[in-house]
Design a protein around this motif. Structure first.
Motif, short mmCIF file in Angstrom:
data_model
loop_
_atom_site.label_atom_id
_atom_site.label_comp_id
_atom_site.label_asym_id
_atom_site.label_seq_id
_atom_site.Cartn_x
_atom_site.Cartn_y
_atom_site.Cartn_z
N MET A 12 0.84 -1.20 0.00
CA MET A 12 0.00 0.00 0.00
C MET A 12 0.87 1.24 0.00
SD MET A 12 -3.05 -1.01 2.64
CE MET A 12 -2.09 -2.12 3.66
N SER A 13 0.58 2.15 -0.86
CA SER A 13 1.35 3.39 -0.92
C SER A 13 0.71 4.45 -0.05
CB SER A 13 1.43 3.88 -2.37
OG SER A 13 0.13 4.19 -2.85
N GLY A 14 1.48 5.50 0.22
CA GLY A 14 0.93 6.62 0.98
C GLY A 14 0.58 6.21 2.39
N GLY A 15 -0.30 6.99 3.01
CA GLY A 15 -0.77 6.67 4.35
C GLY A 15 -0.12 7.50 5.41
N GLY A 16 -0.76 7.56 6.57
CA GLY A 16 -0.21 8.28 7.69
C GLY A 16 0.88 7.48 8.36
N CYS A 17 1.51 8.11 9.33
CA CYS A 17 2.51 7.42 10.14
C CYS A 17 2.72 8.26 11.39
CB CYS A 17 3.81 7.21 9.39
SG CYS A 17 4.70 8.71 8.98
N ALA A 18 3.37 7.65 12.38
CA ALA A 18 3.69 8.39 13.59
C ALA A 18 4.68 9.51 13.26
CB ALA A 18 4.30 7.45 14.62
N PRO A 19 4.70 10.58 14.04
CA PRO A 19 5.67 11.65 13.79
C PRO A 19 7.09 11.10 13.71
CG PRO A 19 4.11 12.30 15.48
CD PRO A 19 3.86 10.85 15.22
N VAL A 20 7.83 11.56 12.70
CA VAL A 20 9.19 11.08 12.47
C VAL A 20 10.16 12.20 12.84
CG1 VAL A 20 10.84 10.20 10.79
CG2 VAL A 20 8.42 9.55 10.63
N ILE A 21 10.96 11.97 13.87
CA ILE A 21 11.93 12.96 14.31
C ILE A 21 13.21 12.81 13.50
CG2 ILE A 21 13.28 13.81 16.26
CD1 ILE A 21 11.16 12.72 18.12
N ALA A 51 16.97 14.88 11.99
CA ALA A 51 18.13 15.55 12.59
C ALA A 51 17.82 16.99 12.97
CB ALA A 51 19.30 15.51 11.60
N THR A 52 16.97 17.65 12.16
CA THR A 52 16.69 19.07 12.43
C THR A 52 15.21 19.38 12.52
OG1 THR A 52 16.73 19.56 10.05
CG2 THR A 52 18.81 19.77 11.26
N ALA A 53 14.35 18.41 12.18
CA ALA A 53 12.91 18.70 12.14
C ALA A 53 12.13 17.41 12.36
CB ALA A 53 12.54 19.33 10.81
N THR A 54 10.85 17.57 12.64
CA THR A 54 9.95 16.44 12.80
C THR A 54 8.89 16.51 11.71
OG1 THR A 54 10.29 16.29 15.18
CG2 THR A 54 8.26 15.33 14.32
N ARG A 55 8.63 15.36 11.08
CA ARG A 55 7.67 15.28 9.98
C ARG A 55 6.38 14.62 10.47
NH1 ARG A 55 7.65 15.74 4.50
NH2 ARG A 55 6.30 14.34 3.27
N PHE A 56 5.26 15.24 10.14
CA PHE A 56 3.93 14.72 10.49
C PHE A 56 3.19 14.37 9.21
CE2 PHE A 56 5.32 17.57 13.81
CZ PHE A 56 4.89 16.98 15.00
N GLU A 92 -10.25 19.72 2.67
CA GLU A 92 -9.77 20.84 1.86
C GLU A 92 -8.55 21.51 2.49
OE1 GLU A 92 -13.21 23.31 1.52
OE2 GLU A 92 -14.22 21.96 0.12
N GLN A 93 -8.37 21.35 3.81
CA GLN A 93 -7.20 21.89 4.48
C GLN A 93 -7.01 21.19 5.82
OE1 GLN A 93 -4.77 24.28 3.40
NE2 GLN A 93 -3.82 23.18 5.10
N LEU A 94 -5.77 20.90 6.16
CA LEU A 94 -5.40 20.40 7.48
C LEU A 94 -4.37 21.32 8.10
CD1 LEU A 94 -6.92 17.70 6.93
CD2 LEU A 94 -4.93 16.51 7.86
N TRP A 95 -4.45 21.44 9.42
CA TRP A 95 -3.45 22.18 10.19
C TRP A 95 -2.88 21.27 11.27
CZ3 TRP A 95 -8.18 24.17 8.83
CH2 TRP A 95 -8.19 25.32 8.03
N LEU A 96 -1.58 21.31 11.42
CA LEU A 96 -0.92 20.66 12.55
C LEU A 96 -0.87 21.70 13.66
CD1 LEU A 96 1.72 19.80 14.30
CD2 LEU A 96 0.39 17.97 13.28
N CYS A 97 -1.44 21.37 14.82
CA CYS A 97 -1.60 22.33 15.92
C CYS A 97 -0.69 21.94 17.08
CB CYS A 97 -3.05 22.38 16.38
SG CYS A 97 -4.21 22.70 15.04
N LEU A 98 0.27 22.81 17.40
CA LEU A 98 1.21 22.58 18.49
C LEU A 98 0.76 23.37 19.71
CD1 LEU A 98 4.47 22.92 16.42
CD2 LEU A 98 3.59 20.79 17.40
N PHE A 99 0.99 22.79 20.90
CA PHE A 99 0.55 23.42 22.15
C PHE A 99 1.73 23.52 23.10
CE2 PHE A 99 -3.19 21.73 20.18
CZ PHE A 99 -4.18 22.67 20.45
N ASP A 100 1.88 24.71 23.71
CA ASP A 100 2.93 24.88 24.69
C ASP A 100 2.42 24.50 26.07
OD1 ASP A 100 1.41 27.01 25.64
OD2 ASP A 100 2.72 28.55 24.78
N ASP A 101 3.22 24.73 27.10
CA ASP A 101 2.85 24.31 28.46
C ASP A 101 1.63 25.06 28.98
OD1 ASP A 101 4.92 22.56 28.43
OD2 ASP A 101 6.30 23.83 29.57
N ALA A 102 1.35 26.22 28.43
CA ALA A 102 0.18 27.00 28.85
C ALA A 102 -1.02 26.74 27.93
CB ALA A 102 0.51 28.49 28.84
#
Length: 628
Positions: A1-10, A12-17, A25-35
Motif C-alpha cells: 500500500m502506498s501513501g498513508g499516515g505514520c507516527a511523527p518522524v523525528i 536531525a533538524t525537524a519532525t515530519r507529520f 480541503e485543508q489540514l493544520w498541525l496544531c502545536l501546544f505549549d505548556d500553557a
C-alpha cells in the motif's frame, strides 16, 4: 500500500507529520505549549490524500493535534469542522485521558472550540525495537485474563502508588501468584486510550473496561503513566518469569459512537472510509456501539497492521486477542476467513508468529463465526462455556457434549489440532463464583434498570439467590466452583481463566460490570477463598505434569478409552442416556485417568487391575499413572 499516515518522524533538524484525509480541503498541525497556547501550521496534501508538514525545533515531548476543514455533511460521512481538535490516529502517546463532554458532539458552527477538552498527541523519541524472539506461550497453556486496574487496586502487597497500573503486574507478589497457576500468558483487557459512553456521566459512572477506544497506538495514561516504556518493562519482567503478554485489541468500532457521538479523530478526518456505511449513508452498527470500522478498506488495514506491529516491536508483546473478531474479516457480502486483513496478518513478518485469538462473534448478519478463522488462530469457544455450564447445572442429556468439549471440540474445529480457547467465565458475564450463586443478573448498579447484560447465563444458585450464610449452601457453591475449575484445567487445548475466579471472586451478581470502577469490579485479594485457591494451585500443578491436557492434537481412538463406572467401554446407548452423568476417561499413552461424577451422590469407579476409587458427588478425580 502506498501513501498513508505514520507516527511523527523525528529527524536531525525537524519532525515530519503525516495525516491521511483525502476529502479534506485543508489540514493544520496544531502545536501546544505548556500553557496550552496553540500554534497552527498548514499542511500540504499529496496525490494519495496524505497531508504533510515538517517542522524544525519540534522534538520529543511536543504536544499536538490536528484540525481539518472541508465539506460538512454528516449524512454523507463528511464531518469536517475546524473547531474540533482531532487526535492523530498514529499519535504514539497522549498527554491525558479522554473525558466525555457534550461539546465534543456539537454540530459545525453551533459549538465551542474543543482544544481544551481533548487530549493532545505527544511526539515520542524513537527507541530501538525489541529484539525479535518467539512468543512466550505454550500451545495448550493457560491464558489469564485480567483488567490492569482492577487486578491490583486492592492488592495488599503492591505499593499503593503502583496499584492499578501496568507496572504493578511486574511486582514479585503478582508474578509469584501467576507462576503458582502455571500461567502461560496474561491477557490484558484494553489498554488503549478510550472514552466514556455519553450516558454514563449523568448517572455518575465511567467506562471501566476500556472497550471504547479512541487510539490504537497510545496507551491510556490512567493505566500506564510511564507510557510505552512502562509496558515494555513489564513485558520483560513477565517474560523473564516465563509468562507471555497478550493484548486485547478493539478494532471493530471506536469511541466516536453513532451520529450523536463525539468527533475526536477518525470521524473528523475521513469518516466515509474509516467507518462502514449502508447504501443509504447510515452508519452500520454490527457492534452495538453505534459504528463499525471498515477493517478491509486498504488504508484502514494499514493503520491496524501498523498498530499491531507497534506493540510487538516497541513492547515485545506475544500476541493479541480481538474483540468482536468477525469485524476483521467482514467484506461487503459478509465474513470471509481469507479477507485481505486476515491474510496480511498471517503473512506479515512481524505478526505471523504472534498468538492470535478471535472472539468469533458479533451482532451483525452472519456474525457467529466460531471455528472459521482457520490456521494460525485460536478462538474463544462459547460452545465449551455453555455445554459445561449446562452439565454442571444438572441439565439432562449433556454427557456427550461434556465429553466432546473436554476432548477439544473436534465437531467445531476438525482437522488434526484443536484451536479452542476453553473458558467457563470471562470479563463479560458472571464470575465463576456468581455462576453458582445467582440464577438472575443483578446489574442494578449500572443504572439501566437491570436491562443490560446477558439475560440467560446458564447459572444456578444452590437454593438461595445471592449471598447466603448457610454453611450447607456455602459448601455446595464451593464444591461447584471447584468442579468447574477441575473441568477447565482437565480440558484439552488452551484454557482461559478470568482473574480472581481461581479463588471465588464475586461481582455481587453483576454480569456486565463494564462501568463499575469500584469494589464491584476490583478483585478482593484479602477476601479470597483460600480453599478454592489451593484447589486451583493443585490443578495447575497436575495439568503441568499431565501431557494430555496441554496437547492440542485432536484425540484419536488409539489415544483414549471412555468407560462407565463399572469399567466397561461406553456404547452409543449409554452416551444417549439422558440421566447419565458419570464417565471415566483413560489416556492410553500416558496412563492418566480422569473420573467425572456429575451426579448428586458419590460414585465408585472400577478402573481395572482391581482398582476401585470413590469419587465425591459433583466432582472430578484425576489419577496419576500406575507405576510400570
Amino acid at each position: 500500500m502506498s501513501g498513508g499516515g505514520c507516527a511523527p518522524v523525528i529527524g536531525a533538524t525537524a519532525t515530519r507529520f503525516s495525516i491521511w484525509a483525502p476529502d479534506a480541503e485543508q489540514l493544520w498541525l496544531c502545536l501546544f505549549d505548556d500553557a496550552d497556547r496553540e500554534r497552527r501550521e498548514p499542511m500540504l496534501r499529496d496525490v494519495d490524500g496524505v497531508w504533510h508538514v515538517e517542522l524544525s525545533g519540534v522534538g520529543a515531548g511536543a504536544r499536538y493535534g490536528v484540525r481539518a476543514d472541508g465539506p460538512y455533511d454528516p449524512a454523507a460521512g463528511l464531518w469536517f469542522d475546524p473547531d474540533k481538535l482531532l487526535l492523530d490516529p498514529y499519535a504514539p502517546a497522549v498527554d491525558q485521558a479522554f473525558v466525555y463532554d457534550p461539546a465534543l458532539t456539537a454540530k459545525r458552527g453551533e459549538g465551542e472550540d474543543t482544544a481544551l477538552l481533548c487530549p493532545k498527541g505527544v511526539v515520542v523519541a524513537p527507541s530501538m525495537p525489541v529484539p525479535a524472539r518467539p512468543p512466550h506461550f505454550t500451545p495448550g497453556g493457560l491464558i489469564y485474563e485480567l483488567h490492569v486496574r482492577g487486578f491490583t487496586m486492592l492488592h495488599p502487597d503492591v505499593p499503593e502508588a503502583l496499584r492499578g497500573t501496568i507496572a504493578a503486574l511486574a511486582h514479585p507478589a503478582i508474578i509469584a501468584h501467576l507462576k503458582q497457576l502455571h500461567v502461560s500468558a496474561v491477557e490484558l483487557m484494553p489498554i488503549n486510550a478510550w472514552i466514556d459512553e455519553r450516558h454514563l456521566g449523568p448517572i455518575g459512572l465511567t467506562n471501566y473496561w476500556g472497550y471504547n477506544p479512541v487510539s490504537w497506538f497510545a496507551i491510556d495514561p490512567r493505566l500506564a503513566p510511564g507510557g510505552m516504556a512502562e509496558l515494555r518493562a513489564t513485558v520483560v519482567a513477565l517474560q523473564d518469569a516465563g509468562i507471555g503478554v497478550i493484548l486485547d485489541m478493539v478494532y471493530n468500532h471506536n469511541g466516536e459512537s453513532d451520529m450523536q457521538g463525539p468527533t475526536l479523530s477518525l470521524r473528523g478526518l475521513n469518516a466515509r472510509d474509516y467507518f462502514r456505511h449502508a447504501d443509504s449513508g447510515e452508519l452500520i452498527n454490527d457492534t452495538g456501539t453505534g459504528n463499525s470500522i471498515a477493517c478491509n478498506q486498504p488504508m484502514v488495514r494499514r493503520l491496524i497492521l501498523d498498530s499491531l506491529r507497534h506493540f510487538v516491536t516497541q513492547a515485545g508483546v506475544d500476541g493479541f486477542r480481538f474483540d468482536l473478531g468477525p469485524a476483521l474479516g467482514r467484506m461487503t457480502d459478509g465474513f470471509d476467513p481469507h479477507a485481505p486483513l486476515l491474510e496480511e496478518m498471517r503473512a506479515d513478518p512481524v505478526l505471523a508468529d504472534r498468538v492470535m485469538i478471535a472472539e468469533p462473534w458479533d451482532i451483525g448478519p452472519g456474525g457467529y463465526q466460531l471455528g472459521r478463522f482457520g490456521q494460525g488462530w485460536l478462538e474463544w469457544n462459547d460452545r465449551y462455556r455453555d455445554d459445561m455450564r449446562r452439565f454442571w447445572r444438572g441439565d439432562t442429556g449433556m454427557l456427550g457434549g461434556f465429553a466432546t468439549r473436554l476432548a477439544g471440540s473436534s465437531d467445531i474445529f476438525g482437522g488434526d489440532v484443536t484451536r479452542t480457547v476453553n473458558f467457563l467465565a470471562a470479563h463479560d458475564g458472571f464470575t465463576l463464583a456468581d455462576l453458582t450463586a445467582y440464577e438472575q443478573r443483578h446489574n442494578h448498579a449500572n443504572g439501566e434498570e437491570n436491562r443490560d447484560g446477558h439475560g440467560e447465563n446458564l447459572s444456578w444458585n444452590n437454593g438461595v439467590e445471592g449471598v447466603s450464610d448457610d454453611p450447607v449452601i456455602i459448601a455446595a457453591r464451593r464444591r461447584d466452583v471447584m468442579a468447574l475449575l477441575s473441568t477447565l484445567f482437565c480440558s484439552r487445548g488452551a484454557i482461559m481463566l478470568s482473574a480472581g475466579d481461581e479463588f471465588g471472586r464475586s461481582q455481587q451478581g453483576n454480569n456486565n460490570a463494564y462501568a463499575q470502577d469500584n469494589a464491584i469490579g476490583w478483585i478482593d485479594w484479602t477476601g479470597r477463598d483460600r480453599e478454592i485457591e489451593a484447589h486451583a494451585f493443585t490443578l495447575a500443578a497436575l495439568r503441568a505434569r499431565c501431557p494430555d491436557f496441554k496437547d492440542i492434537a485432536m484425540l484419536r481412538k488409539e489415544d483414549v478409552a471412555w468407560a462407565d463406572e463399572r469399567g466397561r467401554a461406553m456404547d452409543v446407548a449409554q452416551w444417549e442416556q439422558p440421566e447419565r452423568r458419570c464417565v471415566a476417561l483413560h489416556f492410553l499413552r500416558s496412563g492418566w485417568t480422569l473420573c467425572v461424577n456429575g451426579s448428586a451422590e458419590p460414585r465408585e469407579f472400577h478402573l481395572g487391575d482391581d482398582r476401585c476409587v470413590t469419587v465425591a458427588s459433583r466432582s472430578l478425580l484425576l489419577l496419576d499413572p500406575l507405576p510400570r
